[in-house]
Design a protein around this motif. Structure first.
Motif, short mmCIF file in Angstrom:
data_model
loop_
_atom_site.label_atom_id
_atom_site.label_comp_id
_atom_site.label_asym_id
_atom_site.label_seq_id
_atom_site.Cartn_x
_atom_site.Cartn_y
_atom_site.Cartn_z
N GLU A 88 58.63 28.92 42.26
CA GLU A 88 57.90 27.52 42.29
C GLU A 88 57.05 27.75 43.58
O GLU A 88 55.82 27.17 43.74
N SER A 89 57.67 28.14 44.99
CA SER A 89 56.87 28.09 46.15
C SER A 89 55.79 29.10 46.18
O SER A 89 54.80 28.78 46.48
N SER A 90 56.18 30.38 45.45
CA SER A 90 54.91 31.33 45.56
C SER A 90 53.90 30.96 44.60
O SER A 90 52.71 31.02 44.90
N ASP A 91 54.31 30.11 43.50
CA ASP A 91 53.26 29.98 42.41
C ASP A 91 52.27 28.59 43.14
O ASP A 91 51.08 28.81 42.98
N TYR A 92 52.87 27.88 43.64
CA TYR A 92 52.08 26.82 44.18
C TYR A 92 51.24 27.56 45.33
O TYR A 92 49.94 27.32 45.52
N GLY A 93 51.86 28.25 46.02
CA GLY A 93 50.96 29.26 46.99
C GLY A 93 49.82 29.99 46.77
O GLY A 93 48.78 30.02 47.28
N GLN A 94 49.99 30.49 45.21
CA GLN A 94 48.84 31.29 44.74
C GLN A 94 47.66 30.00 44.47
O GLN A 94 46.42 30.49 44.62
N GLY A 95 48.20 28.78 43.91
CA GLY A 95 47.11 27.85 43.68
C GLY A 95 46.24 27.59 44.87
O GLY A 95 45.22 27.43 44.66
N THR A 511 70.21 23.51 46.71
CA THR A 511 70.54 21.96 46.61
C THR A 511 69.42 21.20 47.29
O THR A 511 69.52 19.96 47.15
N THR A 512 68.86 21.70 48.17
CA THR A 512 67.67 20.80 49.11
C THR A 512 66.31 21.69 48.78
O THR A 512 66.25 22.91 48.73
N ASP A 513 65.40 20.75 48.76
CA ASP A 513 64.10 21.21 48.96
C ASP A 513 63.60 21.69 50.19
O ASP A 513 64.27 21.35 51.24
N PRO A 514 62.67 22.68 50.38
CA PRO A 514 62.36 23.19 51.38
C PRO A 514 61.32 22.19 52.03
O PRO A 514 60.89 21.12 51.80
N THR A 515 61.53 22.38 53.60
CA THR A 515 60.49 21.24 54.28
C THR A 515 59.33 21.44 54.13
O THR A 515 58.76 22.69 53.87
N PRO A 516 58.32 20.64 54.57
CA PRO A 516 57.01 20.76 54.37
C PRO A 516 56.43 22.19 55.34
O PRO A 516 55.77 22.81 55.15
N GLN A 518 58.40 24.62 55.91
CA GLN A 518 58.91 25.85 55.36
C GLN A 518 57.90 26.13 54.22
O GLN A 518 57.51 27.32 53.74
N ARG A 519 57.56 25.21 53.47
CA ARG A 519 56.47 25.44 52.40
C ARG A 519 55.37 26.39 52.95
O ARG A 519 54.81 26.99 52.23
N TRP A 523 53.79 29.40 51.81
CA TRP A 523 52.43 29.61 51.18
C TRP A 523 51.42 30.40 52.09
O TRP A 523 50.59 31.02 51.36
N ASN A 524 51.56 30.47 53.18
CA ASN A 524 50.63 31.48 54.11
C ASN A 524 51.15 32.87 53.74
O ASN A 524 50.21 33.79 53.90
N ASN A 525 52.38 33.00 53.42
CA ASN A 525 52.80 34.34 53.14
C ASN A 525 52.01 34.90 51.72
O ASN A 525 51.39 35.89 51.69
#
Length: 613
Positions: A88-95, A511-516, A518-519, A523-525
């Motif tokens: 999910e994080s990587s896919d948002y990152g691609q967008g 069980t927890t979301d990444p912090t902004p 961390q996201r 995403w920069n990766n």
């Protein structure tokens, strides 16, 4: 919009066609939408290509040619893989990496390709990213983050939404629980708290400003089916439905667009209108002139595309022998694993599976003490019942048993895009499933499985090497093109998640979301994967953002009989698979940070999670 999570019964509209034959190509609604989208693709390409700056390429001349020849406008697609929170994080990152509204992407010269893209498909974790983005009318993901739309934490009271659906006579399963748990915030309408987020429908997208005007791509969710007992193709483990072994080649893969739901191949070759899903049909007609509205609840659609708990339970019950996602071809590949592989795999299983498996008794209690066998799948009234467009066995089913779109061994939702009716020119595959190696990185097996599926089903797709070759040639560390030197196949850019600036192989379940913060780091990766700002191979002369731009227009230039720029030819010579094969035993893939190899995982982990070492 239905008012709440519960579907309602309505009198069916007169003169409506509810079911169509897939052989009729695209639906009339998709064709009409494409007529609006294509001029915006051209505008997007003009801005994007101008920003990239391909040497000795006349953007104005190319755009003028597209305006004179609609058939030359490229059809570009993104695929967002499964893999839970990690994907999910990587896919948002691609967008984000391809969005012209993101300053960092524009500076990297990758921003703008999203605005020229026609389709984006997602499954599982990718569906959990694509779904909210589609329901936000393809808002800038950085803005969504600021608005709090990426949070998945639900309050206990939110689960009361399920009971109304149950009382109305609809099956409720763990897919409904996931729908509520993951989308309490993602479906909110910023600035309008009066709208219940669980009242929003997937078919609502057709009326959204950007989508209805052709200003944003079409989102497509992909799902697999499971076959109930007593029918050919049925398979189970301790009563848990799982795909049959041959489903990896001939299983029925379903797609869901804002317009329709169905399949092009397999047990059914037909599509039903999304807004009337949940209706009891017979031979394409609603029974008793009664239709259902609101079954296509957006949260439930995401929950259906992410319904993998049958696999998790089967994997746990069989100690990892059954229910595995795409891993490796045990016949043709010999991928070594470290001496502590058993412990690594046990840890992976605990991280990715056991938290949800342990919660099953709570899920069942919440559902009114259903049995495990009743609760593991997304159960939809079968819109293809008694239809001659489905096979004789599917016609008899009252319900479809839908599951996570990766259960046939394809973590990447490529199948909806490579259908002949859509004729794609360029597909960017963002692979972040992390289930193929216990180190959490990819070996290409899922990608290879799609190529095999395409060949079996006579769909155009480039030749793909084995997982061994992909590992030995570093195709899972560095983005690689396939199909550059073939005819009549889409050009595919395969980009596996890899550790450039971050060890992004985080747990797929948390069980927890990444912090902004961390996201943004993750995403920069992803941005680094696509922009390749540091050249790690001095022998390669091409600029990778330029190469992506070249890939986006290659087939279009060929149709226009325009000269391929020299810089593009260099790109394809350096970054496209040329058929080289190396099936020798590769090393175990556990790389250090490519852009900061001195930083250990322990140091990174302490920094990322803000903990002491």
């Amino acid at each position: 919009m239905s008012g709440n999570y519960t579907p309602t019964y309505i009198q069916c509209p007169s003169g409506e066609t509810y079911l169509r034959n897939a052989s009729q190509s695209l639906s009339s609604e998709e064709i009409a939408w494409l007529a609006k989208r294509r001029p915006n693709v051209v505008q997007g390409l003009q801005s994007y290509l101008t920003n990239v700056g391909i040497q000795d390429f006349n953007v104005s001349q190319y755009i003028s040619a597209l305006n004179s020849s609609e058939g030359a406008i490229p059809t570009i697609g993104f695929t967002w893989s499964g893999g839970g929170m990690r994907s999910e994080s990587s896919d948002y990152g691609q967008g984000r990496a391809f969005d012209s509204r993101v300053a960092a992407a524009v500076s990297a010269r990758t921003g703008g390709l999203l605005q020229a893209t026609t389709y984006v498909s997602g499954l599982s974790g990718g569906a959990n990213a694509l779904g909210p983005l589609g329901m936000a009318d393809f808002e800038n993901v950085e803005v969504m983050l600021q608005q709090g739309l990426l949070s998945t934490n639900a309050s206990p009271s939110a689960f009361e939404e399920i009971f109304g659906k149950q009382e109305a006579g609809f099956n409720v399963t763990i897919a409904d629980i996931f729908a509520i748990a993951l989308n309490n915030a993602t479906l909110k309408v910023p600035g309008n708290d009066s709208i219940d987020p669980f009242s929003r429908l997937w078919s609502d997208i057709t009326s959204f400003t950007n989508f209805s005007s052709g200003l944003s791509p079409m989102p497509i969710l992909m799902m697999n089916e499971l076959i109930p007992a007593g029918l050919p193709g049925h398979n189970s483990y301790k009563g848990i439905l799982i795909p049959a072994n041959n489903a990896r080649l001939n299983g029925t893969i379903y797609e869901l667009t804002p317009f329709e739901f169905g399949s092009w191949q397999g047990r059914v070759s037909a599509f039903a209108k999304t807004q009337y899903l949940g209706t009891n049909f017979s031979a394409g007609q609603p029974l008793n002139d009664t239709c259902v509205q609101g079954f296509d609840n957006a949260a439930f659609m995401f929950g259906s595309a992410d319904a993998a708990i049958n696999f998790w339970l089967a994997e746990s019950e069989s100690n990892g022998n059954v229910g595995q996602f795409a891993k490796r071809d045990s016949v043709s590949t010999k991928i070594p694993y470290p001496s502590n592989e058993a412990q690594l795999e046990h840890t992976r299983l605990e991280d990715a599976v056991l938290a949800n498996v342990k919660a099953i008794p709570q899920y069942l209690e919440l559902l009114g003490n259903e049995t495990v066998q009743e609760a593991l799948y997304a159960m939809w009234p079968n819109p293809f019942a008694n239809s001659n467009l489905s096979d004789a066995n599917l016609r008899t089913q009252e319900f479809l048993y839908l599951a996570d779109g990766s259960e046939y061994g394809q973590e990447n939702p490529i199948v909806p895009l490579i259908q002949g009716a859509r004729s794609p020119d360029f597909i960017v595959v963002n692979d972040a499933d992390g289930s193929e190696l216990s180190s959490g990185w990819m070996n290409g097996t899922s990608f290879v499985n799609t190529a095999n599926w395409a060949q079996y089903n006579n769909l155009s797709f480039p030749k793909i090497p084995t997982a061994n070759t992909m590992l030995n040639l570093n195709h899972t560390l560095f983005p690689t093109f396939y199909g550059c030197f073939e005819e009549d196949v889409p050009l595919v850019l395969y980009a596996a998640d890899a550790p450039y600036t971050e060890y992004s192989n985080i747990s797929s379940v948390s069980t927890t979301d990444p912090t902004p913060e961390q996201r943004m780091r993750l995403w920069n990766n992803t941005l680094s994967i696509y922009s390749q700002p540091i050249k790690l191979n001095a022998s390669l002369t091409s600029d990778f953002p330029t190469c992506i731009a070249c890939g986006s227009i290659l087939r279009s230039l060929q149709r226009l009989n325009m000269t391929i720029p020299d810089e593009c030819n260099t790109c394809f010579q350096e970054h496209c698979w040329d058929g080289t094969v190396d099936n020798s035993e590769p090393g175990f893939l556990a790389p250090a940070l490519l852009y900061n190899p001195q930083e250990t995982f322990q140091e990174w982990n302490a920094s990322f999670y803000n903990t002491s070492q």
